[in-house]
Motif scaffolding. Structure first.
Motif, PDB file in Angstrom:
ATOM      1  N   PHE A 142      -6.302  61.624  31.080  1.00 19.58           N
ATOM      2  CA  PHE A 142      -6.055  62.786  31.781  1.00 19.58           C
ATOM      3  C   PHE A 142      -5.241  63.653  30.999  1.00 19.58           C
ATOM      4  O   PHE A 142      -5.840  65.078  30.999  1.00 19.58           O
ATOM      5  N   VAL A 143      -4.318  63.545  30.104  1.00 24.45           N
ATOM      6  CA  VAL A 143      -3.826  64.268  29.132  1.00 24.45           C
ATOM      7  C   VAL A 143      -4.887  64.919  28.197  1.00 24.45           C
ATOM      8  O   VAL A 143      -4.716  66.132  28.096  1.00 24.45           O
ATOM      9  N   TRP A 144      -5.613  63.959  27.642  1.00 23.43           N
ATOM     10  CA  TRP A 144      -6.641  64.635  26.656  1.00 23.43           C
ATOM     11  C   TRP A 144      -7.577  65.597  27.560  1.00 23.43           C
ATOM     12  O   TRP A 144      -8.131  66.497  26.870  1.00 23.43           O
ATOM     13  N   ASN A 145      -7.947  65.388  28.533  1.00 18.26           N
ATOM     14  CA  ASN A 145      -8.908  66.074  29.401  1.00 18.26           C
ATOM     15  C   ASN A 145      -8.253  67.263  29.823  1.00 18.26           C
ATOM     16  O   ASN A 145      -8.802  68.422  29.489  1.00 18.26           O
ATOM     17  N   GLU A 146      -6.914  67.268  29.996  1.00 12.18           N
ATOM     18  CA  GLU A 146      -6.542  68.501  30.555  1.00 12.18           C
ATOM     19  C   GLU A 146      -6.048  69.415  29.136  1.00 12.18           C
ATOM     20  O   GLU A 146      -5.877  70.679  29.359  1.00 12.18           O
ATOM     21  N   TRP A 147      -5.998  68.755  28.210  1.00 16.01           N
ATOM     22  CA  TRP A 147      -5.814  69.587  26.777  1.00 16.01           C
ATOM     23  C   TRP A 147      -7.226  70.202  26.470  1.00 16.01           C
ATOM     24  O   TRP A 147      -7.066  71.374  25.864  1.00 16.01           O
ATOM     25  N   ASN A 148      -8.143  69.554  26.687  1.00 14.96           N
ATOM     26  CA  ASN A 148      -9.499  70.121  26.455  1.00 14.96           C
ATOM     27  C   ASN A 148      -9.672  71.198  27.487  1.00 14.96           C
ATOM     28  O   ASN A 148     -10.610  72.119  27.253  1.00 14.96           O
ATOM     29  N   ASN A 149      -9.036  71.156  28.706  1.00 13.21           N
ATOM     30  CA  ASN A 149      -9.291  72.214  29.600  1.00 13.21           C
ATOM     31  C   ASN A 149      -8.096  73.306  29.388  1.00 13.21           C
ATOM     32  O   ASN A 149      -8.154  74.621  30.218  1.00 13.21           O
ATOM     33  N   LEU A 150      -7.256  73.149  28.309  1.00 15.67           N
ATOM     34  CA  LEU A 150      -6.267  73.831  27.872  1.00 15.67           C
ATOM     35  C   LEU A 150      -5.305  74.185  29.071  1.00 15.67           C
ATOM     36  O   LEU A 150      -4.789  75.258  29.580  1.00 15.67           O
ATOM     37  N   SER A 151      -5.180  73.394  29.948  1.00 16.71           N
ATOM     38  CA  SER A 151      -3.979  73.172  30.985  1.00 16.71           C
ATOM     39  C   SER A 151      -2.809  72.579  30.785  1.00 16.71           C
ATOM     40  O   SER A 151      -2.700  71.525  30.682  1.00 16.71           O
ATOM     41  N   ILE A 152      -1.682  73.312  29.808  1.00 15.85           N
ATOM     42  CA  ILE A 152      -0.789  72.874  29.391  1.00 15.85           C
ATOM     43  C   ILE A 152       0.205  72.422  30.599  1.00 15.85           C
ATOM     44  O   ILE A 152       0.938  71.476  30.441  1.00 15.85           O
ATOM     45  N   THR A 153       0.112  73.019  31.822  1.00 13.12           N
ATOM     46  CA  THR A 153       0.772  72.664  32.989  1.00 13.12           C
ATOM     47  C   THR A 153       0.496  71.249  33.251  1.00 13.12           C
ATOM     48  O   THR A 153       1.438  70.423  33.429  1.00 13.12           O
ATOM     49  N   ASN A 154      -0.622  70.845  33.309  1.00 12.27           N
ATOM     50  CA  ASN A 154      -1.044  69.501  33.662  1.00 12.27           C
ATOM     51  C   ASN A 154      -0.580  68.686  32.699  1.00 12.27           C
ATOM     52  O   ASN A 154      -0.166  67.406  32.965  1.00 12.27           O
ATOM     53  N   VAL A 155      -0.668  69.003  31.298  1.00 16.29           N
ATOM     54  CA  VAL A 155      -0.132  68.112  30.271  1.00 16.29           C
ATOM     55  C   VAL A 155       1.360  67.781  30.318  1.00 16.29           C
ATOM     56  O   VAL A 155       1.620  66.490  30.207  1.00 16.29           O
ATOM     57  N   ILE A 156       2.128  68.780  30.849  1.00 17.45           N
ATOM     58  CA  ILE A 156       3.337  68.914  30.796  1.00 17.45           C
ATOM     59  C   ILE A 156       3.754  67.711  32.072  1.00 17.45           C
ATOM     60  O   ILE A 156       4.749  66.796  32.151  1.00 17.45           O
ATOM     61  N   ILE A 157       3.065  67.984  33.207  1.00 17.45           N
ATOM     62  CA  ILE A 157       3.205  66.968  34.445  1.00 17.45           C
ATOM     63  C   ILE A 157       2.861  65.670  34.097  1.00 17.45           C
ATOM     64  O   ILE A 157       3.646  64.548  34.096  1.00 17.45           O
ATOM     65  N   ALA A 158       1.956  65.392  33.312  1.00 16.90           N
ATOM     66  CA  ALA A 158       1.374  64.148  32.840  1.00 16.90           C
ATOM     67  C   ALA A 158       2.512  63.476  32.077  1.00 16.90           C
ATOM     68  O   ALA A 158       2.763  62.457  32.318  1.00 16.90           O
ATOM     69  N   ILE A 159       3.114  64.288  31.093  1.00 17.14           N
ATOM     70  CA  ILE A 159       3.931  63.568  30.222  1.00 17.14           C
ATOM     71  C   ILE A 159       5.313  63.323  31.023  1.00 17.14           C
ATOM     72  O   ILE A 159       5.944  62.245  30.764  1.00 17.14           O
ATOM     73  N   LEU A 160       5.588  64.014  31.893  1.00 18.48           N
ATOM     74  CA  LEU A 160       6.755  63.804  32.937  1.00 18.48           C
ATOM     75  C   LEU A 160       6.425  62.513  33.699  1.00 18.48           C
ATOM     76  O   LEU A 160       7.445  61.432  33.765  1.00 18.48           O
ATOM     77  N   LEU A 161       5.443  62.334  34.035  1.00 16.05           N
ATOM     78  CA  LEU A 161       5.150  61.231  35.103  1.00 16.05           C
ATOM     79  C   LEU A 161       4.852  59.833  34.024  1.00 16.05           C
ATOM     80  O   LEU A 161       5.395  58.676  34.621  1.00 16.05           O
ATOM     81  N   ILE A 162       4.274  59.985  32.905  1.00 16.99           N
ATOM     82  CA  ILE A 162       4.234  58.836  31.916  1.00 16.99           C
ATOM     83  C   ILE A 162       5.723  58.322  31.816  1.00 16.99           C
ATOM     84  O   ILE A 162       6.061  57.211  31.637  1.00 16.99           O
ATOM     85  N   GLY A 163       6.712  59.313  31.354  1.00 15.72           N
ATOM     86  CA  GLY A 163       8.059  58.955  31.433  1.00 15.72           C
ATOM     87  C   GLY A 163       8.655  58.037  32.377  1.00 15.72           C
ATOM     88  O   GLY A 163       9.397  57.076  32.475  1.00 15.72           O
ATOM     89  N   ILE A 164       8.340  58.695  33.923  1.00 12.62           N
ATOM     90  CA  ILE A 164       9.121  58.100  34.725  1.00 12.62           C
ATOM     91  C   ILE A 164       8.359  56.721  35.048  1.00 12.62           C
ATOM     92  O   ILE A 164       9.077  55.825  35.573  1.00 12.62           O
ATOM     93  N   VAL A 165       7.016  56.634  35.137  1.00 13.57           N
ATOM     94  CA  VAL A 165       6.696  55.023  35.291  1.00 13.57           C
ATOM     95  C   VAL A 165       7.105  54.128  34.007  1.00 13.57           C
ATOM     96  O   VAL A 165       7.369  53.134  34.517  1.00 13.57           O
ATOM     97  N   GLY A 166       7.311  54.771  32.701  1.00 14.66           N
ATOM     98  CA  GLY A 166       7.759  53.899  32.040  1.00 14.66           C
ATOM     99  C   GLY A 166       9.036  53.316  32.130  1.00 14.66           C
ATOM    100  O   GLY A 166       9.509  52.131  31.979  1.00 14.66           O
TER     101      GLY A 166
END
Lengths: 303, 279
Positions: free
Chosen positions: B237-261
């Motif tokens: 998802f992170v990589w796909n959203e980077w390819n979509n240039l959706s930084i918003t989604n990348v930031i959201i994914a980073i946040l969720l990865i942290g919370i799940v971890g």
């Protein structure tokens, strides 16, 4: 000395030394005890007392010689010989009841839970820990922990109870009460017991026979002191007994000076016939003297 | 005293978070230069060029997008558009499976190594060589032999979580106090019963610590592994959203990865507390 319930026969323990040679803790040690007796070994650190006890327990093996208990050479550890450890060695994740039950289920595998619990409870009551069954070792004082250790050892109804300086980590008051408990239990049940100690008074109070060991390495059993005090002695007025100081002085003298010089001064020491001493009002008398005169080099080799 | 300390710490935490959001918001406000261009060209260029808006989304953008995701976490509009819940679910399932396999292998093997000096010495060179290998280095080999990208990712999780558990188990087993072993010996307790009644409870805190380290590493590695294998998962998802240039989604994914971890770590921390005994 016909009844040899425990018989240590010519055991030696050697460790590999730094220079490739062998360091001998003790050599050719002979010792025997009849059933129902309380024996105490006294000696300085490093004389191999603990090694003797560990060999008796089966936790350690002698480099030479054998130990015979109740007519059978011992091989490894056994439920017949219970050990009370210096550090109490309770399993900290188990409760008091759990620790004693662990020993009970180890001895009687097929017993159901209720029977195990009842049996363990009996011994917890015996050492005066009623009401603390569900406490964990971390919630107990040092003295109470050692009581659990005693209950655990007694619960498997062993032929011999082996104690490695069981009270040395306790304060004087607690030590005194626990000594009383151990003496009461041993007298009531006719328990054979073998104990290692540093404490002369402890040995005088508890032991029927006191085994004196010289300093290591190369330690020997120098003499066996028979306790002349009456069987019904009490810890409170022990020191008022007329023979108390004769006995105490004899042991202290040994520990202070003779344990160091013994090997150099006594040439004809026969480890199989260790002199048995019974301190009296005057000078200590040797009741069973070794055949010192006949000992010749030929005999030593034959042995 | 402690409650007031906790209260004060919470206040400081909230203040720091608010300051962070404030600085973020100010830094990403539209302050860039506005180029002069034809309306058609401006449409193509988007707000960054026409309104001087920063390419980096502000906290409000991220918050709005996050709310959108949280409203429907499990939608599935084809391979490139799945809800975040589904993506996280795939990642957690892979980590769970690989980690579970690692537990099955590492703990018995750790017992063997801890209890047997022979195996300890015999297996040591293999462990020393295999342990420092980056788990992703196994990926081509896994893809070639297993021929399935999803199982390869699970294998990579397995191989990265096995080492901390193995080492901690063998260390914990070997370091069980001699006196407890002696108690079992004097009670003539057999090897199997001794392993379960003395060694396992005594080594459990160390073993659980190893398992806690492993779950942390597994969660770190899954993101990278899924970036490589693609298809599903939060890493993809992170990589796909980077390819979509959706930084918003990348930031959201980073946040969720942290919370799940964090949640995974907390679960293991709770288990560790359960088996820890006071001495």
């Amino acid at each position: 000395m016909t009844d040899k319930f425990i018989s240590i026969e010519g055991i030696a323990r050697r460790y590999p030394g730094a220079d490739g040679g062998q360091i001998s803790v003790f050599e050719d040690l002979w010792l025997s005890m009849p059933r129902g007796e309380f024996g105490c070994v006294i000696g300085h650190s490093g004389c191999g007392k603990t090694t003797v006890l560990n060999i008796l327990a089966g936790l350690d093996e002698p480099s030479e010689g054998a130990v015979i208990v109740d007519g059978q050479a011992i091989e490894g550890t056994s439920l017949d010989r219970a050990v009370i450890f210096q550090s109490h060695a309770l399993l900290p994740w188990r409760t008091v009841l759990g620790n004693v039950s662990y020993a009970v289920t180890s001895k009687w595998r097929k017993w159901d839970r209720a029977k195990v619990k009842a049996h363990a409870q009996k011994f917890i009551d015996l050492v005066g820990l009623t009401g603390s069954e569900h406490k964990r070792p971390s919630e107990l004082s040092g003295g109470m922990k050692q009581r659990v250790g005693i209950a655990r050892a007694l619960s498997i109804t062993p032929k011999i109870m082996l104690m490695d300086e069981p009270f040395s980590a306790l304060d004087a008051l607690t030590r005194g009460t626990l000594q009383d408990e151990v003496r009461r239990i041993c007298l009531e049940t006719g328990q054979t017991a073998f104990m290692i100690t540093h404490d002369v008074d402890e040995a005088i109070y508890l032991a029927d026979k006191i085994f004196l060991m010289t300093n290591g390495p190369g330690a020997v059993l120098a003499e066996i002191v028979e306790n002349p005090l009456p069987k019904d002695r009490a810890r409170i007025d022990l020191h008022r007994h007329p023979l108390y100081y004769a006995l105490r002085n004899h042991i202290v003298d040994f520990l202070v000076s003779r344990s160091k010089t013994f090997a150099a001064t006594v040439i004809n020491h026969d480890p199989r016939n260790v002199p048995i001493v019974r301190p009296g009002l005057s000078e200590p008398t040797i009741v069973a003297s070794p055949k010192m005169i006949e000992t010749s080099p030929a005999q030593t080799i034959a042995r | 005293m402690t409650s007031s300390l906790r209260l004060r710490a919470a206040i400081v935490s909230i203040a720091l978070f608010a300051a962070f959001l404030g600085i973020w918001h100010i830094a990403t406000r539209g302050t860039g230069t506005v180029a002069n261009m034809t309306p058609e060209y401006a449409k193509l260029m988007g707000l960054t060029a026409t309104a001087g808006k920063s390419a980096m989304p502000g906290p409000l953008d991220v918050g709005a997008k996050l709310w959108e995701h949280l409203k429907s976490p499990f939608y599935d509009n084809g391979p490139n558009d799945k809800g975040l819940g589904i993506q996280l679910g795939f990642s957690i399932a892979r980590v769970g499976l690989g980690y579970f396999l690692a537990v099955i292998v590492a703990i018995p093997l750790g017992f063997l190594i801890g209890m047997s000096p022979l195996f300890s010495k015999a297996l040591d060179p293999f462990i020393q060589v295999l342990k420092p290998i980056s788990p992703l280095a196994w990926m081509p080999l896994a893809l070639y032999t297993i021929k399935d990208s999803s199982i390869s990712a699970i294998f990579v999780i397995f191989i990265c979580s096995v080492w901390p558990m193995l080492l901690n188990t063998s260390f914990g087993v070997a370091a069980v106090r001699k006196e407890w072993i002696n108690v079992a010996r004097t009670l003539e307790v057999g090897t199997i019963r001794r392993a379960f009644t003395v060694i396992l409870p005594a080594a459990a805190p160390t073993i659980l610590t190893g398992m806690r380290i492993s779950i942390g590493i597994a969660w770190l590695v899954i993101v990278a592994a899924e970036m490589l294998v693609g298809g599903t998962g939060i890493g993809y998802f992170v990589w796909n959203e980077w390819n979509n240039l959706s930084i918003t989604n990348v930031i959201i994914a980073i946040l969720l990865i942290g919370i799940v971890g964090m949640l995974l770590d907390q679960i293991l921390a709770r288990f560790t507390r359960m088996v820890t005994f006071p001495e």
